[in-house]
Motif scaffolding. Structure first.
Motif, PDB file in Angstrom:
ATOM      1  N   PHE A 182      13.157 -42.695  37.473  1.00 26.35           N
ATOM      2  CA  PHE A 182      12.432 -43.909  37.840  1.00 26.35           C
ATOM      3  C   PHE A 182      10.936 -43.630  37.986  1.00 26.35           C
ATOM      4  O   PHE A 182      10.109 -44.477  37.643  1.00 26.35           O
ATOM      5  N   PHE A 183      10.596 -42.448  38.488  1.00 24.61           N
ATOM      6  CA  PHE A 183       9.188 -42.028  38.557  1.00 24.61           C
ATOM      7  C   PHE A 183       8.605 -41.937  37.157  1.00 24.61           C
ATOM      8  O   PHE A 183       7.554 -42.523  36.857  1.00 24.61           O
ATOM      9  N   GLY A 184       9.269 -41.183  36.279  1.00 22.57           N
ATOM     10  CA  GLY A 184       8.737 -40.962  34.942  1.00 22.57           C
ATOM     11  C   GLY A 184       8.660 -42.220  34.109  1.00 22.57           C
ATOM     12  O   GLY A 184       7.714 -42.403  33.331  1.00 22.57           O
ATOM     13  N   ARG A 185       9.640 -43.102  34.256  1.00 22.86           N
ATOM     14  CA  ARG A 185       9.625 -44.353  33.499  1.00 22.86           C
ATOM     15  C   ARG A 185       8.393 -45.183  33.831  1.00 22.86           C
ATOM     16  O   ARG A 185       7.705 -45.697  32.938  1.00 22.86           O
ATOM     17  N   GLN A 186       8.082 -45.310  35.134  1.00 23.75           N
ATOM     18  CA  GLN A 186       6.903 -46.078  35.528  1.00 23.75           C
ATOM     19  C   GLN A 186       5.620 -45.395  35.066  1.00 23.75           C
ATOM     20  O   GLN A 186       4.673 -46.057  34.627  1.00 23.75           O
ATOM     21  N   MET A 187       5.589 -44.070  35.153  1.00 22.54           N
ATOM     22  CA  MET A 187       4.403 -43.334  34.705  1.00 22.54           C
ATOM     23  C   MET A 187       4.148 -43.558  33.220  1.00 22.54           C
ATOM     24  O   MET A 187       3.019 -43.790  32.795  1.00 22.54           O
ATOM     25  N   GLN A 188       5.203 -43.486  32.413  1.00 21.40           N
ATOM     26  CA  GLN A 188       5.031 -43.647  30.969  1.00 21.40           C
ATOM     27  C   GLN A 188       4.588 -45.067  30.630  1.00 21.40           C
ATOM     28  O   GLN A 188       3.708 -45.278  29.796  1.00 21.40           O
ATOM     29  N   GLN A 189       5.176 -46.048  31.294  1.00 25.38           N
ATOM     30  CA  GLN A 189       4.819 -47.438  31.027  1.00 25.38           C
ATOM     31  C   GLN A 189       3.367 -47.720  31.393  1.00 25.38           C
ATOM     32  O   GLN A 189       2.667 -48.448  30.684  1.00 25.38           O
ATOM     33  N   THR A 190       2.907 -47.133  32.490  1.00 23.07           N
ATOM     34  CA  THR A 190       1.545 -47.413  32.963  1.00 23.07           C
ATOM     35  C   THR A 190       0.493 -46.622  32.194  1.00 23.07           C
ATOM     36  O   THR A 190      -0.541 -47.167  31.798  1.00 23.07           O
ATOM     37  N   LEU A 191       0.732 -45.335  31.985  1.00 17.19           N
ATOM     38  CA  LEU A 191      -0.257 -44.481  31.329  1.00 17.19           C
ATOM     39  C   LEU A 191      -0.203 -44.575  29.805  1.00 17.19           C
ATOM     40  O   LEU A 191      -1.179 -44.253  29.128  1.00 17.19           O
ATOM     41  N   ASN A 192       0.959 -44.974  29.270  1.00 16.21           N
ATOM     42  CA  ASN A 192       1.151 -45.106  27.827  1.00 16.21           C
ATOM     43  C   ASN A 192       0.859 -43.793  27.095  1.00 16.21           C
ATOM     44  O   ASN A 192       0.221 -43.783  26.033  1.00 16.21           O
ATOM     45  N   VAL A 193       1.309 -42.685  27.673  1.00 11.94           N
ATOM     46  CA  VAL A 193       1.223 -41.372  27.037  1.00 11.94           C
ATOM     47  C   VAL A 193       2.584 -40.696  27.200  1.00 11.94           C
ATOM     48  O   VAL A 193       3.395 -41.110  28.043  1.00 11.94           O
ATOM     49  N   PRO A 194       2.861 -39.662  26.410  1.00 11.46           N
ATOM     50  CA  PRO A 194       4.117 -38.931  26.620  1.00 11.46           C
ATOM     51  C   PRO A 194       4.190 -38.355  28.035  1.00 11.46           C
ATOM     52  O   PRO A 194       3.195 -37.854  28.568  1.00 11.46           O
ATOM     53  N   ILE A 195       5.369 -38.439  28.624  1.00 13.66           N
ATOM     54  CA  ILE A 195       5.618 -37.880  29.950  1.00 13.66           C
ATOM     55  C   ILE A 195       6.736 -36.843  29.837  1.00 13.66           C
ATOM     56  O   ILE A 195       7.807 -37.125  29.292  1.00 13.66           O
ATOM     57  N   GLY A 196       6.483 -35.643  30.364  1.00 14.55           N
ATOM     58  CA  GLY A 196       7.491 -34.601  30.413  1.00 14.55           C
ATOM     59  C   GLY A 196       7.873 -34.308  31.851  1.00 14.55           C
ATOM     60  O   GLY A 196       6.997 -34.088  32.696  1.00 14.55           O
ATOM     61  N   LEU A 197       9.162 -34.334  32.147  1.00 13.79           N
ATOM     62  CA  LEU A 197       9.663 -34.080  33.492  1.00 13.79           C
ATOM     63  C   LEU A 197      10.496 -32.805  33.481  1.00 13.79           C
ATOM     64  O   LEU A 197      11.464 -32.702  32.726  1.00 13.79           O
ATOM     65  N   MET A 198      10.114 -31.839  34.301  1.00 10.82           N
ATOM     66  CA  MET A 198      10.878 -30.600  34.440  1.00 10.82           C
ATOM     67  C   MET A 198      11.637 -30.671  35.760  1.00 10.82           C
ATOM     68  O   MET A 198      11.027 -30.615  36.831  1.00 10.82           O
ATOM     69  N   GLN A 199      12.949 -30.829  35.702  1.00 16.54           N
ATOM     70  CA  GLN A 199      13.766 -31.020  36.901  1.00 16.54           C
ATOM     71  C   GLN A 199      14.375 -29.691  37.334  1.00 16.54           C
ATOM     72  O   GLN A 199      15.202 -29.108  36.637  1.00 16.54           O
ATOM     73  N   ILE A 200      13.918 -29.199  38.498  1.00 17.28           N
ATOM     74  CA  ILE A 200      14.384 -27.917  39.033  1.00 17.28           C
ATOM     75  C   ILE A 200      14.841 -28.156  40.462  1.00 17.28           C
ATOM     76  O   ILE A 200      14.038 -28.110  41.398  1.00 17.28           O
ATOM     77  N   SER A 201      16.108 -28.471  40.653  1.00 19.42           N
ATOM     78  CA  SER A 201      16.603 -28.794  41.987  1.00 19.42           C
ATOM     79  C   SER A 201      18.021 -28.273  42.164  1.00 19.42           C
ATOM     80  O   SER A 201      18.711 -27.966  41.189  1.00 19.42           O
ATOM     81  N   TYR A 202      18.445 -28.204  43.431  1.00 26.13           N
ATOM     82  CA  TYR A 202      19.777 -27.677  43.750  1.00 26.13           C
ATOM     83  C   TYR A 202      20.229 -28.326  45.055  1.00 26.13           C
ATOM     84  O   TYR A 202      19.582 -28.180  46.090  1.00 26.13           O
ATOM     85  N   GLY A 203      21.352 -29.046  45.021  1.00 26.71           N
ATOM     86  CA  GLY A 203      21.860 -29.706  46.202  1.00 26.71           C
ATOM     87  C   GLY A 203      22.120 -28.751  47.347  1.00 26.71           C
ATOM     88  O   GLY A 203      22.643 -27.652  47.154  1.00 26.71           O
ATOM     89  N   GLY A 204      21.751 -29.160  48.559  1.00 22.49           N
ATOM     90  CA  GLY A 204      21.982 -28.351  49.748  1.00 22.49           C
ATOM     91  C   GLY A 204      21.025 -27.206  49.931  1.00 22.49           C
ATOM     92  O   GLY A 204      21.226 -26.362  50.816  1.00 22.49           O
ATOM     93  N   SER A 205      19.961 -27.147  49.150  1.00 21.15           N
ATOM     94  CA  SER A 205      19.053 -26.000  49.220  1.00 21.15           C
ATOM     95  C   SER A 205      18.071 -26.114  50.373  1.00 21.15           C
ATOM     96  O   SER A 205      17.626 -27.197  50.749  1.00 21.15           O
ATOM     97  N   SER A 206      17.730 -24.972  50.933  1.00 23.56           N
ATOM     98  CA  SER A 206      16.739 -24.898  52.009  1.00 23.56           C
ATOM     99  C   SER A 206      15.372 -24.594  51.410  1.00 23.56           C
ATOM    100  O   SER A 206      15.262 -24.123  50.273  1.00 23.56           O
ATOM    101  N   ALA A 207      14.327 -24.853  52.166  1.00 30.50           N
ATOM    102  CA  ALA A 207      12.977 -24.575  51.678  1.00 30.50           C
ATOM    103  C   ALA A 207      12.783 -23.095  51.407  1.00 30.50           C
ATOM    104  O   ALA A 207      12.135 -22.708  50.425  1.00 30.50           O
ATOM    105  N   GLU A 208      13.348 -22.238  52.264  1.00 33.39           N
ATOM    106  CA  GLU A 208      13.143 -20.800  52.098  1.00 33.39           C
ATOM    107  C   GLU A 208      13.804 -20.263  50.835  1.00 33.39           C
ATOM    108  O   GLU A 208      13.418 -19.192  50.329  1.00 33.39           O
ATOM    109  N   ALA A 209      14.798 -20.979  50.300  1.00 36.74           N
ATOM    110  CA  ALA A 209      15.418 -20.554  49.044  1.00 36.74           C
ATOM    111  C   ALA A 209      14.450 -20.671  47.875  1.00 36.74           C
ATOM    112  O   ALA A 209      14.633 -20.015  46.844  1.00 36.74           O
TER     113      ALA A 209
END
Length: 479
Positions: free
Chosen positions: A186-213
């Protein structure tokens, strides 16, 4: 033929074959340098990989036909920085060390890192019995080759890695979007529509992860209470183990040119709010230092209200209250330069830690980036925060920033305020909006000294600026 002669011949052929494989092998690239990738525009974007030690690696970019070269070190590692143009494409990148590989359908645009725990990881199709509101309609309409994403597969590691598990860049289609992060999409879709340039999203996440990880050993040395897992205990490693996700998922990506980061995490640190108040800014500082791209924009979601007492070990009372972590996140705005916070006080769910209104969070992330990073004007993009407090005839008067046309509860009663006197005993308070300020009082307290708003584990926020962005929970005490 004698057996010894056959053995020597076999060894010789094996050595020659092995040498031939090494000599003719193509340059090796991390998985995210591949067809369909998006590179950050108008920057010196790093591309790196491995070849035979001492090999000269040459790189050519189709957008300007410029040639680059680097020599692989004694471990075969090389890195080349290429100057990227304004947004556009598709282009090709040719890389050779005697053998050539070509990266095709490369776009130049805006690249954002999207990281955190399960609320960032939660896909558009939702989790089992946990939907994402509006997702099916959004998935159905997703057909945008200018919006692309790369999901780093989960990986827990005791030592820093050079690359990630096999994955690839994907264009936004109904088939690909369903499995991608809802908040990030939803973030990237709005960004692409507004800026009208290619948008690349790198998703690096892990459920239940702590900040120190998500931090390395050097950064964690400043936090002696956080115990690192001995190498001998690698079987016990989890997404809450210090350094485990930094090593396995983030480290390989560090150096990829990005515009900024959106972050949604904190739930797994809720029981340690005092520590999080310094740990989280330290994590951001580490990432910025490691990426070497200055104080890139870092926008984060304040965790939504939720009844944490229903999770093991079922703690209640005192600082086992997620409002304290929300407060630590609010305070982090003053500790993290070039940052912004998405407030989600209006979308929390008492019995589900994964709020279903992911479009709300994604849109608010886009507001922050478009307003702060890209300088878009004419709209409100930040939630109100207490700016000044004065006591006037037994009433606490609070003025807020980021409320240019004032405050509203949209007709609902203001019931989530408490004030306390010198006895530190909290009592329900009456709150009234008047000329853009909030007047808070209680007939039981003649001389108030502190105020809290929505300072409970689960609560539905009721106070907004007139643009509809909610006020963060807050407190003026340090008790």
């Amino acid at each position: 033929m004698k057996q010894s002669t056959v053995f020597r011949l076999s060894v010789t052929l094996f050595v020659l074959f092995s040498f031939s494989v090494v000599a003719t092998a193509q340059p090796q690239l991390p998985a995210f340098f591949s067809d369909g990738m998006v590179l950050q525009q108008q920057t010196d974007a790093a591309i790196w990989g491995k070849s035979a030690a001492g090999k000269t690696v040459k790189l050519t970019t189709s957008w300007d036909r410029k040639n680059y070269a680097a020599k692989a070190d004694d471990q075969g590692r090389w890195k080349i920085r290429v100057r990227t143009p304004q947004a556009g494409g598709p282009y090709e990148i040719s890389i050779t060390d005697g053998q050539t590989i070509r990266l095709r359908d490369v776009l130049i645009g805006e690249v954002w890192l999207c990281s955190g725990q399960s609320n960032m990881e939660m896909p558009m199709k939702g989790y089992r019995d946990q939907p994402v509101i509006g997702a099916n309609e959004a998935i159905f309409a997703a057909n945008n080759p200018q919006l692309r994403f790369f999901t780093v597969p989960r990986a827990l590691r005791m030592q820093p890695q050079d690359t990630v598990k096999a994955s690839n860049w994907k264009k936004a289609t109904p088939e690909t979007v369903a499995d991608f992060s809802a908040t990030a999409y939803f973030f990237g879709r709005q960004m692409q529509q507004t800026l009208n340039v290619p948008i690349g999203l790198m998703q690096i996440s892990y459920g239940g992860s702590s900040a120190e990880a998500w931090m390395n050993e050097e950064a964690l040395n400043a936090f002696p209470a956080i115990k690192k897992l001995p190498a001998a205990d690698s079987a016990k490693i989890s997404q809450r183990s210090p350094m485990s996700l930094y090593n396995g998922m983030l480290k390989p990506f560090i150096g990829y040119a990005i515009r900024g980061c959106i972050w949604y995490q904190g739930e797994s640190n809720y029981e340690r709010p005092d520590e999080y108040e310094t740990l989280f800014p330290a994590m951001v500082s580490l990432w910025r230092k490691e990426f070497g791209q200055g104080d890139f924009p870092f926008y984060y979601a304040q965790i939504a209200p939720y009844n944490y007492s229903q999770l093991p070990p079922y703690n209640t009372g005192g600082k086992y209250n997620s409002a304290y972590v929300r407060d630590a996140q609010r305070k982090a705005l003053d500790k993290i330069p070039n940052s912004g916070m998405v407030v989600l006080m209006d979308v929390g769910e008492e019995n589900c830690i994964h709020p279903s209104q992911k479009a709300v969070g994604g849109q608010r992330f886009a507001y922050l980036a478009l307003g702060d990073t890209y300088g878009k004007k004419g709209f409100v993009y930040k939630s109100p925060l207490p700016d000044s407090i004065r006591i006037q005839n037994g009433t606490m008067v609070i003025r807020f920033k980021n409320a240019p046309v004032g405050l509203t509860s949209f007709g609902k009663p203001l019931v989530n305020f408490e004030i306390a006197g010198a006895d530190k005993y909290w009592r329900p308070a009456r709150a009234v909006i008047s000329k853009g300020e909030l007047h808070i009082s209680s007939p039981e307290i003649k001389d108030p000294v502190a105020v809290r708003y929505a300072f409970r584990d689960f609560v539905i926020g009721e106070l907004f600026n007139t643009a509809g962005l909610p006020v963060s929970s807050f407190r003026t005490d340090d008790w």
